[in-house]
Write an enzyme that holds these catalytic residues in place. Sequence first.
Site, short mmCIF file in Angstrom:
data_model
loop_
_atom_site.label_atom_id
_atom_site.label_comp_id
_atom_site.label_asym_id
_atom_site.label_seq_id
_atom_site.Cartn_x
_atom_site.Cartn_y
_atom_site.Cartn_z
N ALA A 189 0.86 -1.19 0.00
CA ALA A 189 0.00 0.00 0.00
C ALA A 189 0.90 1.24 0.00
O ALA A 189 2.04 1.19 0.44
CB ALA A 189 -0.87 0.00 1.25
N GLU A 221 0.07 -9.52 -1.19
CA GLU A 221 -1.35 -9.88 -1.13
C GLU A 221 -1.97 -9.90 -2.53
O GLU A 221 -2.82 -10.74 -2.83
CB GLU A 221 -2.10 -8.90 -0.21
CG GLU A 221 -1.71 -9.12 1.25
CD GLU A 221 -2.18 -8.01 2.17
OE1 GLU A 221 -1.90 -6.83 1.89
OE2 GLU A 221 -2.84 -8.32 3.18
#
Length: 257
Positions: free
Chosen positions: A65, A111
Amino acid sequence: MSFETVIVERQAAVGIIRLNRPKALNALSLQLVAELNQALDAFETDPEIGAVVLTGSDKAFAAGADIREMQPLSYVDLLADDFVAAWERLARMTKPVVAAVAGFALGGGCELALMCDIVIAADTAKFGQPEITLGLMPGAGGTQRLARAVGKAKTMDMVLTGRMIDAAEAERIGIVSRVVPSAELMETALAVATRIAALSQPSVRLAKEAVNRAFEGGLADGIRTERRLFQSLFATEDAREGMAAFTEKRVPHFRNR
Ligand code: CAA
Protein backbone atom coordinates in the site's frame (compact mmCIF):
# COMPACT_ATOMS: atom_id res chain seq x y z
CA MET A 1 -7.54 3.37 -22.64
CA SER A 2 -4.59 5.39 -21.43
CA PHE A 3 -3.35 5.21 -17.87
CA GLU A 4 -0.61 6.86 -15.84
CA THR A 5 0.24 4.09 -13.39
CA VAL A 6 -0.39 0.90 -15.33
CA ILE A 7 0.59 -0.15 -18.84
CA VAL A 8 -1.93 -2.29 -20.66
CA GLU A 9 -1.10 -4.48 -23.63
CA ARG A 10 -2.36 -7.62 -25.25
CA GLN A 11 -0.69 -10.51 -26.95
CA ALA A 12 -3.23 -12.57 -28.90
CA ALA A 13 -5.72 -13.88 -26.30
CA VAL A 14 -3.67 -12.74 -23.29
CA GLY A 15 -4.16 -9.37 -21.59
CA ILE A 16 -1.05 -7.91 -19.96
CA ILE A 17 -1.17 -5.38 -17.13
CA ARG A 18 2.12 -3.90 -15.94
CA LEU A 19 2.13 -1.89 -12.70
CA ASN A 20 4.08 1.25 -13.47
CA ARG A 21 4.98 3.65 -10.66
CA PRO A 22 8.75 3.14 -10.84
CA LYS A 23 9.62 6.00 -8.48
CA ALA A 24 7.55 4.46 -5.67
CA LEU A 25 8.37 0.79 -6.42
CA ASN A 26 4.79 0.35 -7.66
CA ALA A 27 3.27 1.24 -4.29
CA LEU A 28 -0.48 0.70 -4.61
CA SER A 29 -1.85 4.22 -4.59
CA LEU A 30 -5.57 4.93 -4.96
CA GLN A 31 -4.94 5.95 -8.57
CA LEU A 32 -2.98 2.79 -9.37
CA VAL A 33 -5.64 0.51 -7.92
CA ALA A 34 -8.41 2.41 -9.75
CA GLU A 35 -6.52 2.07 -13.05
CA LEU A 36 -5.69 -1.58 -12.39
CA ASN A 37 -9.39 -2.24 -11.80
CA GLN A 38 -10.41 -0.51 -15.03
CA ALA A 39 -7.91 -2.63 -16.93
CA LEU A 40 -9.17 -5.79 -15.23
CA ASP A 41 -12.79 -4.87 -16.03
CA ALA A 42 -11.88 -4.35 -19.69
CA PHE A 43 -10.15 -7.73 -19.99
CA GLU A 44 -12.85 -9.52 -18.01
CA THR A 45 -15.53 -8.38 -20.44
CA ASP A 46 -13.46 -8.80 -23.62
CA PRO A 47 -14.46 -12.08 -25.30
CA GLU A 48 -11.14 -12.21 -27.16
CA ILE A 49 -9.17 -12.44 -23.89
CA GLY A 50 -8.78 -15.81 -22.18
CA ALA A 51 -6.23 -15.04 -19.45
CA VAL A 52 -4.38 -12.09 -17.93
CA VAL A 53 -0.75 -11.61 -16.88
CA LEU A 54 -0.15 -9.13 -14.05
CA THR A 55 3.39 -7.93 -13.62
CA GLY A 56 5.56 -5.07 -12.35
CA SER A 57 9.15 -4.02 -13.04
CA ASP A 58 12.47 -5.83 -12.57
CA LYS A 59 12.85 -4.07 -9.21
CA ALA A 60 9.33 -4.41 -7.82
CA PHE A 61 6.08 -6.21 -8.46
CA ALA A 62 4.66 -3.87 -5.80
CA ALA A 63 6.06 -2.61 -2.49
CA GLY A 64 2.64 -2.56 -0.80
CA ALA A 65 0.00 0.00 0.00
CA ASP A 66 1.15 3.58 -0.52
CA ILE A 67 2.42 4.46 2.95
CA ARG A 68 2.45 8.18 2.18
CA GLU A 69 -1.26 8.07 1.33
CA MET A 70 -2.07 5.97 4.40
CA GLN A 71 -0.06 8.02 6.88
CA PRO A 72 -2.66 10.77 7.53
CA LEU A 73 -5.61 8.37 7.78
CA SER A 74 -7.38 7.75 11.08
CA TYR A 75 -9.40 4.72 12.15
CA VAL A 76 -12.58 6.67 11.53
CA ASP A 77 -11.38 7.62 8.03
CA LEU A 78 -10.96 3.93 7.23
CA LEU A 79 -14.38 3.07 8.61
CA ALA A 80 -15.89 5.73 6.35
CA ASP A 81 -13.83 4.79 3.30
CA ASP A 82 -12.55 1.22 3.21
CA PHE A 83 -9.96 1.88 0.48
CA VAL A 84 -8.65 -1.70 0.54
CA ALA A 85 -12.06 -3.03 -0.56
CA ALA A 86 -11.25 -1.89 -4.12
CA TRP A 87 -8.27 -4.25 -4.21
CA GLU A 88 -10.58 -7.26 -4.10
CA ARG A 89 -11.50 -6.69 -7.77
CA LEU A 90 -8.53 -8.83 -8.72
CA ALA A 91 -9.74 -11.69 -6.52
CA ARG A 92 -13.16 -11.55 -8.21
CA MET A 93 -11.80 -12.06 -11.74
CA THR A 94 -13.41 -15.08 -13.38
CA LYS A 95 -10.63 -15.26 -15.99
CA PRO A 96 -7.35 -16.74 -14.79
CA VAL A 97 -4.67 -14.26 -13.75
CA VAL A 98 -0.99 -15.21 -13.83
CA ALA A 99 1.29 -13.06 -11.67
CA ALA A 100 4.81 -12.54 -13.04
CA VAL A 101 6.78 -11.35 -10.03
CA ALA A 102 10.28 -9.88 -10.05
CA GLY A 103 11.84 -7.89 -7.21
CA PHE A 104 9.78 -6.83 -4.21
CA ALA A 105 6.29 -8.20 -3.57
CA LEU A 106 5.71 -6.75 -0.13
CA GLY A 107 2.64 -6.08 2.00
CA GLY A 108 -0.24 -5.35 -0.36
CA GLY A 109 2.05 -6.41 -3.24
CA CYS A 110 2.39 -9.88 -1.77
CA GLU A 111 -1.35 -9.88 -1.13
CA LEU A 112 -2.04 -9.00 -4.80
CA ALA A 113 0.17 -11.90 -5.88
CA LEU A 114 -1.77 -14.18 -3.52
CA MET A 115 -5.04 -13.11 -5.21
CA CYS A 116 -3.69 -14.31 -8.58
CA ASP A 117 -4.24 -17.89 -9.70
CA ILE A 118 -0.69 -18.84 -10.66
CA VAL A 119 2.42 -17.02 -9.44
CA ILE A 120 5.58 -17.27 -11.56
CA ALA A 121 8.58 -15.67 -9.86
CA ALA A 122 11.91 -14.47 -11.17
CA ASP A 123 14.86 -15.64 -9.09
CA THR A 124 15.15 -12.02 -7.90
CA ALA A 125 11.69 -12.01 -6.30
CA LYS A 126 11.28 -11.25 -2.61
CA PHE A 127 8.01 -11.77 -0.78
CA GLY A 128 7.06 -10.41 2.61
CA GLN A 129 4.34 -9.01 4.86
CA PRO A 130 6.27 -6.17 6.55
CA GLU A 131 3.19 -4.30 7.83
CA ILE A 132 4.05 -5.29 11.41
CA THR A 133 7.19 -3.16 11.14
CA LEU A 134 4.92 -0.15 10.53
CA GLY A 135 2.79 -0.96 13.56
CA LEU A 136 0.14 -2.36 11.25
CA MET A 137 -0.83 -5.78 9.98
CA PRO A 138 -1.78 -7.14 6.55
CA GLY A 139 -5.13 -5.72 5.48
CA ALA A 140 -5.81 -7.08 1.99
CA GLY A 141 -6.36 -10.74 2.77
CA GLY A 142 -2.73 -11.54 3.62
CA THR A 143 -3.37 -13.26 6.94
CA GLN A 144 -6.09 -15.40 5.38
CA ARG A 145 -4.74 -16.23 1.92
CA LEU A 146 -1.18 -16.73 3.14
CA ALA A 147 -2.34 -19.04 5.94
CA ARG A 148 -4.34 -21.11 3.47
CA ALA A 149 -1.48 -21.17 0.95
CA VAL A 150 1.43 -21.98 3.26
CA GLY A 151 -0.01 -22.97 6.65
CA LYS A 152 0.29 -21.47 10.12
CA ALA A 153 4.03 -21.87 10.80
CA LYS A 154 5.32 -19.86 7.85
CA THR A 155 2.44 -17.36 7.98
CA MET A 156 3.10 -16.51 11.63
CA ASP A 157 6.83 -16.28 10.89
CA MET A 158 6.26 -13.84 8.01
CA VAL A 159 3.38 -11.82 9.49
CA LEU A 160 4.79 -11.46 13.01
CA THR A 161 8.43 -10.76 12.07
CA GLY A 162 7.92 -9.00 8.72
CA ARG A 163 10.92 -10.84 7.29
CA MET A 164 11.31 -11.17 3.54
CA ILE A 165 11.68 -14.55 1.90
CA ASP A 166 13.44 -15.19 -1.40
CA ALA A 167 11.96 -16.83 -4.49
CA ALA A 168 13.35 -20.28 -3.65
CA GLU A 169 11.72 -20.28 -0.20
CA ALA A 170 8.48 -18.88 -1.66
CA GLU A 171 8.39 -21.79 -4.09
CA ARG A 172 9.23 -24.33 -1.39
CA ILE A 173 6.41 -23.18 0.88
CA GLY A 174 3.81 -22.82 -1.87
CA ILE A 175 3.37 -19.11 -2.62
CA VAL A 176 4.92 -19.58 -6.04
CA SER A 177 4.32 -22.19 -8.76
CA ARG A 178 7.62 -21.81 -10.60
CA VAL A 179 10.86 -19.86 -10.28
CA VAL A 180 12.67 -18.90 -13.48
CA PRO A 181 15.71 -16.77 -14.34
CA SER A 182 14.76 -13.10 -14.47
CA ALA A 183 15.26 -12.87 -18.23
CA GLU A 184 12.70 -15.65 -18.80
CA LEU A 185 9.97 -14.32 -16.49
CA MET A 186 7.60 -12.72 -19.01
CA GLU A 187 8.16 -15.39 -21.63
CA THR A 188 7.22 -18.09 -19.09
CA ALA A 189 4.20 -16.22 -17.71
CA LEU A 190 2.95 -15.50 -21.23
CA ALA A 191 3.39 -19.14 -22.24
CA VAL A 192 1.35 -20.27 -19.21
CA ALA A 193 -1.39 -17.69 -19.90
CA THR A 194 -1.43 -18.48 -23.62
CA ARG A 195 -1.84 -22.18 -22.90
CA ILE A 196 -4.77 -21.49 -20.58
CA ALA A 197 -6.36 -19.06 -23.06
CA ALA A 198 -6.31 -21.75 -25.76
CA LEU A 199 -8.38 -24.15 -23.65
CA SER A 200 -12.15 -24.29 -23.33
CA GLN A 201 -13.11 -21.10 -21.51
CA PRO A 202 -16.19 -22.53 -19.74
CA SER A 203 -14.12 -25.38 -18.27
CA VAL A 204 -11.29 -22.99 -17.28
CA ARG A 205 -13.76 -20.65 -15.59
CA LEU A 206 -15.53 -23.35 -13.62
CA ALA A 207 -12.28 -25.15 -12.70
CA LYS A 208 -10.94 -21.86 -11.30
CA GLU A 209 -14.18 -21.33 -9.36
CA ALA A 210 -13.99 -24.85 -7.94
CA VAL A 211 -10.35 -24.52 -6.82
CA ASN A 212 -11.09 -21.15 -5.22
CA ARG A 213 -13.95 -22.72 -3.29
CA ALA A 214 -11.35 -24.84 -1.48
CA PHE A 215 -10.03 -21.62 0.05
CA GLU A 216 -13.37 -20.06 0.92
CA GLY A 217 -15.47 -22.51 2.87
CA GLY A 218 -15.34 -25.90 4.54
CA LEU A 219 -14.34 -29.17 2.85
CA ALA A 220 -17.83 -30.65 2.49
CA ASP A 221 -19.16 -27.48 0.88
CA GLY A 222 -16.15 -27.39 -1.46
CA ILE A 223 -16.58 -31.00 -2.56
CA ARG A 224 -20.30 -30.45 -3.20
CA THR A 225 -19.58 -27.32 -5.25
CA GLU A 226 -16.87 -29.08 -7.23
CA ARG A 227 -19.25 -31.96 -8.06
CA ARG A 228 -21.95 -29.56 -9.26
CA LEU A 229 -19.55 -27.59 -11.44
CA PHE A 230 -17.98 -30.80 -12.81
CA GLN A 231 -21.40 -32.16 -13.75
CA SER A 232 -22.42 -28.89 -15.41
CA LEU A 233 -19.46 -29.11 -17.82
CA PHE A 234 -21.08 -32.18 -19.36
CA ALA A 235 -23.61 -29.72 -20.82
CA THR A 236 -20.93 -28.04 -22.95
CA GLU A 237 -20.00 -28.91 -26.52
CA ASP A 238 -16.34 -28.40 -25.60
CA ALA A 239 -16.40 -31.30 -23.14
CA ARG A 240 -17.90 -33.56 -25.86
CA GLU A 241 -15.22 -32.36 -28.25
CA GLY A 242 -12.39 -32.74 -25.73
CA MET A 243 -13.30 -36.32 -24.84
CA ALA A 244 -13.98 -37.25 -28.48
CA ALA A 245 -10.62 -35.80 -29.54
CA PHE A 246 -8.88 -37.86 -26.88
CA THR A 247 -10.43 -41.14 -27.98
CA GLU A 248 -9.84 -40.25 -31.65
CA LYS A 249 -6.20 -39.32 -30.89
CA ARG A 250 -6.46 -35.83 -32.36
CA VAL A 251 -6.14 -32.22 -31.15
CA PRO A 252 -9.45 -30.82 -29.80
CA HIS A 253 -11.05 -27.76 -31.37
CA PHE A 254 -12.70 -25.83 -28.55
CA ARG A 255 -15.36 -23.26 -29.47
CA ASN A 256 -16.17 -22.01 -25.97
CA ARG A 257 -19.65 -23.50 -26.10
N1 CAA B 1 4.59 3.36 -0.13
C1 CAA B 1 5.01 4.55 -0.58
N2 CAA B 1 6.24 4.73 -1.10
C2 CAA B 1 7.06 3.67 -1.15
C3 CAA B 1 6.69 2.41 -0.71
C4 CAA B 1 5.37 2.26 -0.18
N3 CAA B 1 4.90 1.09 0.23
N4 CAA B 1 7.72 1.54 -0.88
C5 CAA B 1 8.72 2.27 -1.43
N5 CAA B 1 8.34 3.55 -1.60
C6 CAA B 1 9.11 4.65 -2.15
C7 CAA B 1 10.15 5.14 -1.17
O1 CAA B 1 9.56 6.03 -0.25
C8 CAA B 1 11.15 5.79 -2.09
O2 CAA B 1 10.64 7.05 -2.48
P1 CAA B 1 11.61 8.36 -2.44
O3 CAA B 1 12.69 8.02 -3.45
O4 CAA B 1 10.70 9.47 -2.87
O5 CAA B 1 12.13 8.44 -1.05
C9 CAA B 1 11.12 4.90 -3.31
O6 CAA B 1 9.88 4.18 -3.26
C10 CAA B 1 12.22 3.87 -3.34
O7 CAA B 1 12.20 3.17 -2.11
P2 CAA B 1 13.51 2.97 -1.18
O8 CAA B 1 14.43 4.14 -1.33
O9 CAA B 1 13.03 2.64 0.20
O10 CAA B 1 14.17 1.69 -1.91
P3 CAA B 1 15.09 0.56 -1.25
O11 CAA B 1 15.55 -0.25 -2.40
O12 CAA B 1 16.06 1.15 -0.31
O13 CAA B 1 14.07 -0.31 -0.34
C11 CAA B 1 12.03 -1.52 0.10
C12 CAA B 1 13.06 -1.05 -0.96
C13 CAA B 1 12.67 -2.53 1.05
C14 CAA B 1 10.89 -2.19 -0.68
C15 CAA B 1 11.51 -0.30 0.90
O14 CAA B 1 11.11 0.70 -0.01
C16 CAA B 1 10.33 -0.61 1.80
O15 CAA B 1 10.53 -1.18 2.86
N6 CAA B 1 9.11 -0.19 1.38
C17 CAA B 1 7.92 -0.36 2.20
C18 CAA B 1 7.44 -1.79 2.21
C19 CAA B 1 6.25 -1.93 3.13
O16 CAA B 1 6.32 -1.70 4.31
N7 CAA B 1 5.12 -2.36 2.55
C20 CAA B 1 3.88 -2.55 3.32
C21 CAA B 1 3.00 -1.36 3.15
S1 CAA B 1 1.56 -1.45 4.20
C22 CAA B 1 0.44 -2.41 3.36
O17 CAA B 1 0.70 -2.95 2.30
C23 CAA B 1 -0.93 -2.50 4.01
C24 CAA B 1 -1.84 -3.55 3.51
O18 CAA B 1 -1.58 -4.75 3.62
C25 CAA B 1 -3.15 -3.17 2.99
